[in-house]
Design an enzyme around this catalytic site. Sequence first.
Site, PDB file in Angstrom:
ATOM      1  N   HIS A   1      -3.619  -3.148  -2.760  1.00 16.80           N
ATOM      2  CA  HIS A   1      -3.540  -1.688  -2.777  1.00 16.80           C
ATOM      3  C   HIS A   1      -4.680  -1.097  -3.614  1.00 16.80           C
ATOM      4  O   HIS A   1      -5.246  -0.056  -3.261  1.00 16.80           O
ATOM      5  CB  HIS A   1      -2.192  -1.237  -3.328  1.00 16.80           C
ATOM      6  CG  HIS A   1      -1.032  -1.640  -2.457  1.00 16.80           C
ATOM      7  ND1 HIS A   1      -0.992  -1.390  -1.099  1.00 16.80           N
ATOM      8  CD2 HIS A   1       0.130  -2.282  -2.755  1.00 16.80           C
ATOM      9  CE1 HIS A   1       0.141  -1.846  -0.595  1.00 16.80           C
ATOM     10  NE2 HIS A   1       0.832  -2.400  -1.575  1.00 16.80           N
TER      11      HIS A   1
ATOM     12  N   LEU B   1     -15.186  19.151   4.046  1.00 12.29           N
ATOM     13  CA  LEU B   1     -14.229  18.228   4.672  1.00 12.29           C
ATOM     14  C   LEU B   1     -12.841  18.550   4.158  1.00 12.29           C
ATOM     15  O   LEU B   1     -12.647  18.774   2.963  1.00 12.29           O
ATOM     16  CB  LEU B   1     -14.579  16.774   4.325  1.00 12.29           C
ATOM     17  CG  LEU B   1     -13.531  15.705   4.696  1.00 12.29           C
ATOM     18  CD1 LEU B   1     -13.429  15.546   6.213  1.00 12.29           C
ATOM     19  CD2 LEU B   1     -13.846  14.361   4.038  1.00 12.29           C
TER      20      LEU B   1
ATOM     21  N   ASP C   1      -3.952  -0.130   7.202  1.00 10.18           N
ATOM     22  CA  ASP C   1      -3.036  -1.270   7.174  1.00 10.18           C
ATOM     23  C   ASP C   1      -3.761  -2.546   6.765  1.00 10.18           C
ATOM     24  O   ASP C   1      -4.934  -2.744   7.096  1.00 10.18           O
ATOM     25  CB  ASP C   1      -2.421  -1.452   8.568  1.00 10.18           C
ATOM     26  CG  ASP C   1      -1.142  -2.268   8.524  1.00 10.18           C
ATOM     27  OD1 ASP C   1      -0.456  -2.245   7.489  1.00 10.18           O
ATOM     28  OD2 ASP C   1      -0.836  -2.943   9.518  1.00 10.18           O
TER      29      ASP C   1
END
Length: 235
Positions: A19, A113, A2
């Site tokens: 962004h 991962l 956020d």
Amino acid sequence: MDGNGRWANQRGLPRTAGHRAGAKAVRAVVEESVRHGVGALTLFAFSSENWRRPPGEVMVLMELFMSTLQVEVQRLVEHDVQLRVIGDLSAFSERLRAQFEDAEAATRQNRRLILQVAANYGGRWDITQAVRAIACDVAAGRLGPEAIDEAAVAERLSFPDLPDPDLFIRTGGEKRISNFLLWQSAYAELYFSDLMWPEFDADAFAAALNDFARRQRRFGLTSEQIAASAKAAGG
């Protein structure tokens, strides 16, 4: 993740610049996850509520999805990272869904991962679609009502093959879960950072991991149960 828009506003930049800066922060956190031996990382990239944003901002986010996938897939392969995209993908364009599928296929054999990107995802949606699947199984006679338990719900959620998350990190100073992994995060440790997501670098991520390492995991146990468990383990 956020704070992209606020980070941009503070610098007099358009929200879309935030962004794009946030996408760079993703790379740093993924690389740190690999370095620290994290087994699975789920990033809340686009919530089901994000469709309410201005159309121009949503369009940039979609373009960012596509360009990031094109650039980063080879890097994920090199770092042995498997990519998964979770959420209701039916709302995305056919072209973007095809890119998701291609990226997942290219990284499917990677094991170091598991990187999950939550796109058009919501925790309530996840639980709802699991309940719908159970209802279909009951109606078809594949499942009896008496067999519906927590395991039956969990195995129909978005990623039933992975353990529940240990650590839930939210940036941007907000202190709420905001409809992310509601079922899976029942016993996750919560960590809230005032840093905006583009500022959340390798050092900030390491600080979150260190904070987690100092906590005593209780999993809903009482202090008496914890003491008994420690005594049994010789602690």
